[in-house]
Design a protein around this motif. Sequence first.
Motif, PDB file in Angstrom:
ATOM      1  N   LEU A 269      98.985  -4.149  45.793  1.00  0.00           N
ATOM      2  CA  LEU A 269     100.414  -3.571  46.150  1.00  0.00           C
ATOM      3  C   LEU A 269     100.225  -1.888  46.166  1.00  0.00           C
ATOM      4  N   LEU A 270      99.877  -1.485  44.958  1.00  0.00           N
ATOM      5  CA  LEU A 270     100.033  -0.360  44.482  1.00  0.00           C
ATOM      6  C   LEU A 270      98.589   0.473  44.391  1.00  0.00           C
ATOM      7  N   VAL A 271      97.664   0.230  45.437  1.00  0.00           N
ATOM      8  CA  VAL A 271      96.386   0.514  45.127  1.00  0.00           C
ATOM      9  C   VAL A 271      96.401   2.043  45.204  1.00  0.00           C
ATOM     10  N   THR A 272      97.212   2.547  46.051  1.00  0.00           N
ATOM     11  CA  THR A 272      97.073   4.149  46.517  1.00  0.00           C
ATOM     12  C   THR A 272      97.698   4.994  45.424  1.00  0.00           C
ATOM     13  N   GLY A 273      98.419   4.440  44.469  1.00  0.00           N
ATOM     14  CA  GLY A 273      98.963   5.310  43.284  1.00  0.00           C
ATOM     15  C   GLY A 273     100.244   5.565  43.604  1.00  0.00           C
ATOM     16  N   PHE A 274     101.004   6.562  43.033  1.00  0.00           N
ATOM     17  CA  PHE A 274     102.629   6.636  43.337  1.00  0.00           C
ATOM     18  C   PHE A 274     102.535   7.381  44.472  1.00  0.00           C
ATOM     19  N   SER A 275     103.713   6.988  45.251  1.00  0.00           N
ATOM     20  CA  SER A 275     104.250   7.920  46.277  1.00  0.00           C
ATOM     21  C   SER A 275     105.689   7.765  46.300  1.00  0.00           C
ATOM     22  N   PRO A 276     106.303   8.541  47.280  1.00  0.00           N
ATOM     23  CA  PRO A 276     107.776   8.154  47.704  1.00  0.00           C
ATOM     24  C   PRO A 276     108.184   7.114  48.055  1.00  0.00           C
ATOM     25  N   LEU A 277     107.217   6.010  48.700  1.00  0.00           N
ATOM     26  CA  LEU A 277     107.738   4.824  48.961  1.00  0.00           C
ATOM     27  C   LEU A 277     107.660   3.729  47.903  1.00  0.00           C
ATOM     28  N   TRP A 278     107.529   4.595  46.402  1.00  0.00           N
ATOM     29  CA  TRP A 278     107.519   3.387  45.428  1.00  0.00           C
ATOM     30  C   TRP A 278     109.137   3.289  45.085  1.00  0.00           C
ATOM     31  N   GLY A 279     110.080   4.063  45.861  1.00  0.00           N
ATOM     32  CA  GLY A 279     111.511   3.866  45.829  1.00  0.00           C
ATOM     33  C   GLY A 279     111.793   2.498  46.365  1.00  0.00           C
ATOM     34  N   ALA A 280     111.075   1.769  47.188  1.00  0.00           N
ATOM     35  CA  ALA A 280     111.219   0.474  47.614  1.00  0.00           C
ATOM     36  C   ALA A 280     111.112  -0.621  46.494  1.00  0.00           C
ATOM     37  N   LEU A 281     110.565  -0.449  45.324  1.00  0.00           N
ATOM     38  CA  LEU A 281     110.258  -1.137  44.305  1.00  0.00           C
ATOM     39  C   LEU A 281     111.451  -1.472  43.426  1.00  0.00           C
ATOM     40  N   THR A 282     112.576  -0.210  43.589  1.00  0.00           N
ATOM     41  CA  THR A 282     113.476  -0.173  42.529  1.00  0.00           C
ATOM     42  C   THR A 282     114.758  -1.035  42.531  1.00  0.00           C
TER      43      THR A 282
END
Length: 340
Positions: A269-282
């Motif tokens: 799921l997070l293979v590309t590392g941190f990105s702004p789309l990680w906001g979708a996880l919160t």
Amino acid sequence: MTDAPKPIPRIKPKHFPPPPPLVQASPGLWRRTPPAIFPPMMGLFGLGLGWRTLAAQPGMLPLAPIGEAILGAVLLLFGFSLVAYLSKPLRRPGVLWEDLAVLPGRAGLAAMVLCIALAAAAMVPYQPAIALVLVSVAFAFLVVLGGMIGWAMVSGPQEARAVTPVFHLTFAGYILMPLSLIPLGYLAFAKGLLIVTILAASAIWLVSFRQLVTRTPPAPLRPLLAIHVAPASLFAIVSAQMGYVTLAIGFALFALALLLALLASVRWLLVTGFSPLWGALTFPLAASGTASIQALGAVGFWVGAVLLIAASALNPWVTTRVVKAWAKGQLAMKTNAATA
């Protein structure tokens, strides 16, 4: 004839301009505010409401200040961010269409509207009248935004018409309204929203599952899959508040099943590392914790507490990184935000 050496001709040095900066200078105050600042704020709202729910359980009253402090802080942050973004369409209304042309813009604008609904839920115990105004504004804005996104998809290229988890925010996001409507006494309207959004989310789940089976999502977009957990969690929360015990248990278990599936594939799921789309996880993480507490009894209390503690670590960290990227001008470039 002389043996004197000939003078060496002067060579005019060539000019090599420096490479362009990775972060361009800001075009002006808030002229390129990215909508991507809003999804992690949804996560902070969900975290504060989750701690409020935890504090309402027997013997947990000493925890009450935690949730209220989080909600107070995120209300201030959201208010500032909302003013910063709205300065764009006030300068040039067409900038909204440009932000809607890209997926991070659609997700961000939907999250912005849903943050208004979450702000209403935060305000209910203190200012019921203001909460009612906010939830009404959020409902109206979400209807308008849904129409704009629908038109942008129909009039845009074929590849932009694929169903994505972001559809939950736009077309099932109305399920956030009952968080305010139920304590304010609008039970019939809340029940209607519950029924309609269950139908909308079910259609999105089915289409998304079919797409997931037939093709692998691009790696940068995989964090968006976490959004699928949010509507299931909210259906459980709203059902529990309305007394639909069986429905609440079913959706809470469904949300946990989705969450476990995502956790099992977290490296993919997070293979590309941190990105702004990680906001979708919160927000999904916090919402699933709240759903467990409200719908699954004593066992759900402990499961929900663990999830809220995890969200207390993840959500502020993601928000801090996103806000820092916004301040440096990186977030607008990474999410292709429009300029007013």
